[in-house]
Design a protein around this motif. Structure first.
Motif, short mmCIF file in Angstrom:
data_model
loop_
_atom_site.label_atom_id
_atom_site.label_comp_id
_atom_site.label_asym_id
_atom_site.label_seq_id
_atom_site.Cartn_x
_atom_site.Cartn_y
_atom_site.Cartn_z
N ASN A 1 0.85 -1.19 0.00
CA ASN A 1 0.00 0.00 0.00
C ASN A 1 0.89 1.24 0.00
OD1 ASN A 1 -1.93 1.96 0.33
ND2 ASN A 1 -3.07 0.83 1.87
N PRO A 2 1.48 1.58 -1.16
CA PRO A 2 2.42 2.70 -1.21
C PRO A 2 1.80 4.04 -0.84
CG PRO A 2 1.99 1.84 -3.41
CD PRO A 2 1.31 0.92 -2.45
N ALA A 3 0.52 4.25 -1.11
CA ALA A 3 -0.11 5.53 -0.75
C ALA A 3 -0.15 5.67 0.77
CB ALA A 3 -1.51 5.61 -1.33
N ARG A 4 -0.46 4.59 1.45
CA ARG A 4 -0.50 4.62 2.92
C ARG A 4 0.90 4.85 3.49
NH1 ARG A 4 -2.83 -0.31 6.56
NH2 ARG A 4 -2.87 0.78 8.53
N ALA B 1 10.25 3.72 7.09
CA ALA B 1 9.71 2.58 6.35
C ALA B 1 10.09 1.27 7.03
CB ALA B 1 10.19 2.61 4.90
N CYS B 2 11.32 1.18 7.47
CA CYS B 2 11.77 -0.03 8.18
C CYS B 2 11.01 -0.20 9.50
CB CYS B 2 13.27 0.03 8.44
SG CYS B 2 14.27 -0.10 6.94
N ALA B 3 10.79 0.89 10.20
CA ALA B 3 10.04 0.82 11.45
C ALA B 3 8.61 0.35 11.19
CB ALA B 3 10.03 2.18 12.14
N LEU B 4 8.00 0.85 10.12
CA LEU B 4 6.65 0.40 9.77
C LEU B 4 6.63 -1.08 9.40
CD1 LEU B 4 5.39 3.49 7.78
CD2 LEU B 4 4.56 2.69 10.00
N LEU B 5 7.67 -1.54 8.73
CA LEU B 5 7.76 -2.96 8.39
C LEU B 5 7.83 -3.81 9.66
CD1 LEU B 5 10.17 -2.75 5.36
CD2 LEU B 5 7.97 -3.94 5.35
N VAL B 6 8.65 -3.41 10.60
CA VAL B 6 8.77 -4.16 11.86
C VAL B 6 7.43 -4.15 12.60
CG1 VAL B 6 9.88 -4.21 14.13
CG2 VAL B 6 11.25 -3.80 12.08
N HIS B 7 6.84 -2.97 12.70
CA HIS B 7 5.55 -2.86 13.40
C HIS B 7 4.49 -3.71 12.73
CE1 HIS B 7 1.66 -0.93 14.35
NE2 HIS B 7 2.19 -0.89 15.55
#
Length: 113
Positions: free
Chosen positions: A31-34, A88-94
């Motif tokens: 979801n690149p927009a998000r 972006a990495c933090a969102l991936l982990v979360h």
């Protein structure tokens, strides 16, 4: 390898280490927009902050560890990449932790919007 690429290589390593989390259920890149709504406003604030600090000579970067490219407001390319990669990495982990908790039946807290 020259030292000027170290900062960018660390950012690339961060991406390489966290990209597999997308396949464990993070669903960030799907979801690149998000992703853009989550990362870009904060990146813009820190970009402005850095630009002001650099212009005032409060904040500097060792030229030994950066490429010398300064594409936006005199901020080094590496710093701009940092403002995009680390969140972006933090969102991936979360996202991955939430997905794993969901699968295990554990409560994962409120939904981020």
């Amino acid at each position: 390898m020259t030292e000027q690429w170290q900062y960018l290589l660390v950012m690339a390593a961060c991406l390489l280490v966290t990209v597999p989390l997308e396949f464990l259920g993070a669903r960030v890149y799907r979801n690149p927009a998000r992703l853009a709504r989550a990362v870009l406003p904060v990146a813009a604030v820190f970009l402005a902050w850095d630009a002001i600090a650099i212009a005032a000579r409060v904040w500097t970067f060792n030229p030994r560890y950066v490429t010398g490219l300064r594409p936006v407001f005199g901020v080094p390319l590496e710093e701009l990449v940092f403002f995009l990669v680390v969140p972006a990495c933090a969102l991936l982990v979360h996202g991955c932790v939430r997905a794993l908790l969901r699968r295990s039946g554990q409560p994962s807290g409120g939904r981020l919007r």
